[in-house]
Design an enzyme around this catalytic site. Structure first.
Site, PDB file in Angstrom:
ATOM      1  N   ARG A  97     -17.631 -26.026   3.601  1.00  0.00           N
ATOM      2  CA  ARG A  97     -17.875 -26.558   2.235  1.00  0.00           C
ATOM      3  C   ARG A  97     -18.582 -25.428   1.529  1.00  0.00           C
ATOM      4  O   ARG A  97     -19.410 -24.801   1.976  1.00  0.00           O
ATOM      5  CB  ARG A  97     -18.534 -27.953   2.159  1.00  0.00           C
ATOM      6  N   ALA A  99     -19.983 -24.629  -2.845  1.00  0.00           N
ATOM      7  CA  ALA A  99     -20.446 -25.288  -4.007  1.00  0.00           C
ATOM      8  C   ALA A  99     -19.407 -25.545  -4.992  1.00  0.00           C
ATOM      9  O   ALA A  99     -19.583 -26.559  -5.854  1.00  0.00           O
ATOM     10  CB  ALA A  99     -21.255 -24.105  -4.655  1.00  0.00           C
ATOM     11  N   GLU A 102     -14.156 -26.863  -1.076  1.00  0.00           N
ATOM     12  CA  GLU A 102     -14.217 -26.568   0.356  1.00  0.00           C
ATOM     13  C   GLU A 102     -13.110 -25.910   0.927  1.00  0.00           C
ATOM     14  O   GLU A 102     -12.312 -25.387   0.315  1.00  0.00           O
ATOM     15  CB  GLU A 102     -13.831 -27.994   0.875  1.00  0.00           C
ATOM     16  N   ASP A 212     -23.462 -10.157  -2.980  1.00  0.00           N
ATOM     17  CA  ASP A 212     -23.859 -11.794  -2.532  1.00  0.00           C
ATOM     18  C   ASP A 212     -23.666 -11.906  -1.089  1.00  0.00           C
ATOM     19  O   ASP A 212     -23.215 -12.643  -0.516  1.00  0.00           O
ATOM     20  CB  ASP A 212     -22.946 -12.535  -3.279  1.00  0.00           C
ATOM     21  N   LYS A 214     -24.075 -12.550   2.458  1.00  0.00           N
ATOM     22  CA  LYS A 214     -25.254 -13.733   3.240  1.00  0.00           C
ATOM     23  C   LYS A 214     -24.529 -14.008   4.307  1.00  0.00           C
ATOM     24  O   LYS A 214     -23.070 -13.749   4.417  1.00  0.00           O
ATOM     25  CB  LYS A 214     -25.548 -14.547   2.238  1.00  0.00           C
ATOM     26  N   ASN A 217     -21.108 -15.684   4.200  1.00  0.00           N
ATOM     27  CA  ASN A 217     -19.837 -14.913   3.967  1.00  0.00           C
ATOM     28  C   ASN A 217     -19.507 -13.978   5.063  1.00  0.00           C
ATOM     29  O   ASN A 217     -18.618 -13.025   4.797  1.00  0.00           O
ATOM     30  CB  ASN A 217     -20.196 -14.004   2.531  1.00  0.00           C
ATOM     31  N   ASP A 230     -13.607 -13.376   1.539  1.00  0.00           N
ATOM     32  CA  ASP A 230     -12.964 -13.212   0.123  1.00  0.00           C
ATOM     33  C   ASP A 230     -13.995 -13.524  -0.983  1.00  0.00           C
ATOM     34  O   ASP A 230     -14.680 -14.398  -0.913  1.00  0.00           O
ATOM     35  CB  ASP A 230     -11.979 -14.400  -0.142  1.00  0.00           C
ATOM     36  N   THR A 285     -28.890 -19.924  -3.109  1.00  0.00           N
ATOM     37  CA  THR A 285     -30.196 -19.366  -2.579  1.00  0.00           C
ATOM     38  C   THR A 285     -30.156 -18.048  -3.023  1.00  0.00           C
ATOM     39  O   THR A 285     -29.259 -17.143  -2.897  1.00  0.00           O
ATOM     40  CB  THR A 285     -30.321 -19.531  -1.049  1.00  0.00           C
TER      41      THR A 285
HETATM   42  N1  LIG Z   1     -10.804 -17.719   6.201  1.00  0.00           N
HETATM   43  C1  LIG Z   1     -11.552 -18.687   6.628  1.00  0.00           C
HETATM   44  N2  LIG Z   1     -11.536 -19.017   8.044  1.00  0.00           N
HETATM   45  C2  LIG Z   1     -12.351 -19.879   8.579  1.00  0.00           C
HETATM   46  N3  LIG Z   1     -13.275 -20.537   7.920  1.00  0.00           N
HETATM   47  C3  LIG Z   1     -13.563 -19.974   6.588  1.00  0.00           C
HETATM   48  C4  LIG Z   1     -12.673 -18.978   5.932  1.00  0.00           C
HETATM   49  N4  LIG Z   1     -13.232 -18.917   4.800  1.00  0.00           N
HETATM   50  C5  LIG Z   1     -14.066 -19.980   4.638  1.00  0.00           C
HETATM   51  N5  LIG Z   1     -14.552 -20.450   5.919  1.00  0.00           N
HETATM   52  C6  LIG Z   1     -15.470 -21.370   6.034  1.00  0.00           C
HETATM   53  O1  LIG Z   1     -15.839 -22.212   4.916  1.00  0.00           O
HETATM   54  C7  LIG Z   1     -17.189 -21.823   4.569  1.00  0.00           C
HETATM   55  C8  LIG Z   1     -17.426 -22.025   3.059  1.00  0.00           C
HETATM   56  O2  LIG Z   1     -16.373 -20.882   2.576  1.00  0.00           O
HETATM   57  P1  LIG Z   1     -17.008 -20.012   1.518  1.00  0.00           P
HETATM   58  O3  LIG Z   1     -18.411 -19.340   1.875  1.00  0.00           O
HETATM   59  O4  LIG Z   1     -15.957 -18.917   1.129  1.00  0.00           O
HETATM   60  O5  LIG Z   1     -17.119 -20.792   0.109  1.00  0.00           O
HETATM   61  P2  LIG Z   1     -18.081 -20.925  -0.887  1.00  0.00           P
HETATM   62  O6  LIG Z   1     -19.540 -21.343  -0.185  1.00  0.00           O
HETATM   63  O7  LIG Z   1     -17.877 -21.935  -1.878  1.00  0.00           O
HETATM   64  O8  LIG Z   1     -18.512 -19.591  -1.618  1.00  0.00           O
HETATM   65  P3  LIG Z   1     -19.481 -18.615  -1.869  1.00  0.00           P
HETATM   66  O9  LIG Z   1     -19.855 -17.854  -0.838  1.00  0.00           O
HETATM   67  O10 LIG Z   1     -19.197 -17.884  -3.225  1.00  0.00           O
HETATM   68  O11 LIG Z   1     -20.661 -19.636  -2.277  1.00  0.00           O
HETATM   69  C9  LIG Z   1     -17.606 -20.615   5.170  1.00  0.00           C
HETATM   70  O12 LIG Z   1     -19.005 -20.390   5.362  1.00  0.00           O
HETATM   71  C10 LIG Z   1     -16.884 -20.570   6.643  1.00  0.00           C
HETATM   72  O13 LIG Z   1     -17.565 -21.421   7.450  1.00  0.00           O
END
Ligand SMILES: Nc1ncnc2c1ncn2[C@@H]1O[C@H](COP(=O)(O)OP(=O)(O)OP(=O)(O)O)[C@@H](O)[C@H]1O
Lengths: 465, 210
Positions: A97, A99, A102, A212, A214, A217, A230, A285
């Protein structure tokens, strides 16, 4: 927001004006992509010829390879005419999940292939009025093709969401790993930091600054190796990344005395308790962001090395150096890093490790890597790292997966209604953002490999009277 | 409206997009069928893309193309286009331009949405009459260019979209001539007007180059 010059004034309805802007932008993008794709196509052809030459193939074999290649190119032409939609995928499970939406594990119905699908709610992104950001970076990002970055295959959209179809990394993310373990060993830390150095360097070489980096990512593939998720999608959207969010704060010393006085064990516990919430919030954060990123004076790619230093600290100590009760307090600590970056005596780490953290987390003029990535690679903390082959060798922590769709390395998430139009539409009346849909117009993306497709043709945007 | 700061990624993109609209780009090279590839698939993807773009272009001027401004679908005084289909207009019929355009766009949309004509699954063959159908589609799309250039180019100029439309037309022209998909005769109307240029001194690219 559009990439066009100002449209001269003459009597036009707003509706027409918007249509004009959209049309111009679409055509500009189309021709920009056309040229790129043409060049890429020629490059693929050249590469094929070169490989065949190197392999010393006979004319007959060459002919066969060429026609196989042409067939693949033609398949891609078909793919360009098709449009995948939500219907083409079976949603198996929510695995992450963020921000703005998901991430789900999905399976393509006709091929059975498994992918990760990132779903981003358009309305949430428009509220942040930063969509231009997303597009621009996404357009370039699509060209990045590296072992160190999660592979993107396809994207599409509907009225409510944007969808990214990418490779599924069954190892989970670094944040989840760090929450499971109290700390990592120096050896494990060396491995993850070394791989992340290469990953960050690979995007720097493509001309990107991540800004960014962290643990959320950093994803782990089926063998436990690192890939950057990505990026460039939401970076800059979160409040914590924007200086104005902190504008009325003075830079006096942090005041969360409570937190200051905790011992490192309590700090780690508090940090971990709040961590998930932080990851999901639109505030975000500032823990990992370099201080110069917040200043108006500008920053460069070295800011990514600062973030890596913070992550390294967290791996070894159990919580990041500037963590506090609120983002505002964290921000203050980051800006005052000269006083706040300290090491708790009760969690001993090696001098080499401490030294490298301090070389990452310092003024950027002095930061390690300022003279090139070699300076980082030769730091004594990395002694013994086989930089050339690190990705082929066993990972520090091997991943155990039972099948291609094993999600045991992910936390449990309750099923959401993000895919059910009604659930979302109630909160955000469609009219609110429908007119702005052109903002996302060139969002869809198809990659030359992987997916075979079926499905409906595009919908057209000719206005009806 | 905001400008882009030189040096930023967005500025670079902006520059790139602008550059690709300028005449420096060799669109001619992009329309040639790559060796060994399927002609039908090559034509199909171009036809769909052209339809989408020309449709968008007409959409920007359709507020100004009405039954009173254009009571008959035409390309200047010399060319009048009549609509014919298998349903309502069995005989070639003179129609106001907006009505003609609507029928035209709807008809094309139906064709390219038809999986039997434009198959999208890998491995499914095209029908035998695929190229004739595409020729008809392209011929009709060309008439949209004719009408827009001759009757509504002032709007295009006011919108600052002439580079966009010219590029699209240039691309279209290269494509249909490269693969011989439109009768030379059909291309006549634009030849004349482009030669003379309009009152702003803007001619289409193609005759500027001569
Ligand atoms: N290609 C992938 N394969 C497996 N799990 C993934 C993948 N992409 C994302 N996830 C899971 O989903 C979570 C959230 O994804 P992501 O960090 O891309 O979203 P976000 O938090 O909306 O983006 P941001 O990093 O810009 O805040 C990741 O921490 C990871 O656990």
């Amino acid at each position: 927001m559009a990439m066009t010059e100002q449209t001269p004034c003459f009597p036009m309805s707003n509706h027409t004006k918007e249509r004009v802007t959209m049309t111009k932008m679409t055509l500009e993008n189309f021709y920009s992509n056309l040229i790129t794709q043409h060049e890429e196509r020629e490059l693929r052809q050249k590469r094929l010829e070169k490989v065949m030459e190197e392999e010393g193939l006979r004319d007959e074999e060459k002919k066969m390879r060429r026609s196989a290649h042409a067939r693949k190119e033609t398949e891609f032409l078909r793919l360009k005419r098709t449009r995948l939609g939500l219907d083409d995928f079976e949603s198996l499970k929510v695995i992450g999940r963020g921000a703005f939406g998901e991430v789900r594990l999905v399976q393509k119905k006709d091929t059975g292939h498994v992918y990760a699908m990132k779903i981003l709610r358009k309305s949430d992104m428009l509220e942040k009025e930063q969509v231009g950001h997303i597009r621009a970076e996404r357009d370039i990002l699509v060209e990045a093709d590296s072992l160190w970055v999660v592979k993107m295959f396809y994207s599409f959209q509907d009225k409510l969401n944007l969808y990214l179809i990418m490779e599924f990394l069954p190892g989970g993310d670094m944040m989840t790993l760090l929450m499971k373990k109290d700390t990592l060993t120096e050896e494990e830390t060396q491995f993850y930091i070394a791989e992340t150095v290469l990953a960050i360097d690979s995007i720097h070489q493509l001309g990107f600054i991540h800004r960014d980096i962290k643990p959320d990512n950093l994803l782990l593939d089926s063998k436990g190796h690192v890939k950057l998720s990505d990026f460039g999608l939401c970076t800059g959207l979160k409040k914590a990344h924007r200086t104005d969010f902190y504008r009325n704060l003075n830079h006096s010393l942090p005041s969360d005395v409570n937190f200051q006085n905790m011992n490192s064990k309590r700090k780690a516990e508090t940090w971990k308790r709040n961590r998930r919430q932080l990851a999901f919030s639109t505030v975000g954060t500032p823990d990992y962001i370099a201080p110069e990123v917040f200043l108006q004076t500008g920053y460069n790619k070295l800011c990514d090395w600062w973030s890596l230093g913070v992550i390294m600290y967290e791996m070894l100590i159990g919580y990041p150096p500037f963590c506090s009760e609120t983002p505002q307090e964290t921000y203050k600590k980051v800006m005052n890093w000269k006083e706040t970056l300290t090491f708790p005596p009760e969690v001993p780490i090696s001098e080499k490790a401490k030294d490298l953290i301090l070389r990452f987390c310092c003024d950027w003029e002095q930061r390690v890597g300022a003279s090139g990535v070699e300076e980082i690679k030769t730091n004594s903390f990395f002694e013994g790292v086989d930089w050339e082959h690190i990705r082929e060798r066993p990972a520090a922590i091997p991943i155990e997966i039972k099948s291609i769709d094993d999600t045991s390395n992910f936390d449990e998430f309750p099923d959401s209604d993000i895919l059910k139009p009604m659930g979302v539409a109630c909160n955000h009346p469609e009219t609110d953002f429908k007119n702005k849909d052109w903002v996302f117009i060139n969002y869809t993306y198809k990659r030359f490999e992987g997916l075979t497709a079926r499905g409906a043709m595009p919908t057209f945007s000719r206005p009806r009277k | 409206k905001r400008k882009f700061d030189p040096g930023t990624q967005r500025f670079e993109l902006h520059k790139r997009a602008q550059a690709s609209l300028s005449s420096g780009v060799d669109l001619k090279a992009t329309v040639q069928l790559p060796s060994g590839e399927d002609l039908n698939d090559w034509v199909a993807v171009h036809v769909v893309d052209f339809f989408n773009r020309i449709n968008l272009i007409y959409g920007t001027i359709c507020d100004f193309c009405t039954e009173s401004t254009c009571p008959v679908m035409s390309g200047g005084p010399k060319y009048e286009y009549r609509w014919q289909d298998d349903t309502k207009y069995k005989k070639p019929t003179a129609l106001p331009a907006p009505q003609y355009m609507n029928l035209l766009m709807d008809w094309i949309e139906v064709q390219i949405n038809n999986e039997d004509i434009f198959p999208t699954s890998v491995g499914v063959p095209f029908p035998k009459n695929f190229l004739p159908i595409c020729k008809k589609i392209l011929c009709r799309l060309f008439r949209v260019f004719v009408h827009v250039y001759i009757h509504h180019f002032d709007r295009i100029l006011l919108m600052g979209a002439e580079a966009h439309v010219n590029t699209c037309y240039k691309h279209f022209y290269y494509f249909v001539t490269e693969l011989n998909l439109i009768d030379r005769k059909e291309l006549e109307p634009l030849k004349d007007t482009m030669d003379n240029k309009d009152h702003h001194g803007h001619g289409a690219w193609i005759y500027e180059k001569r």
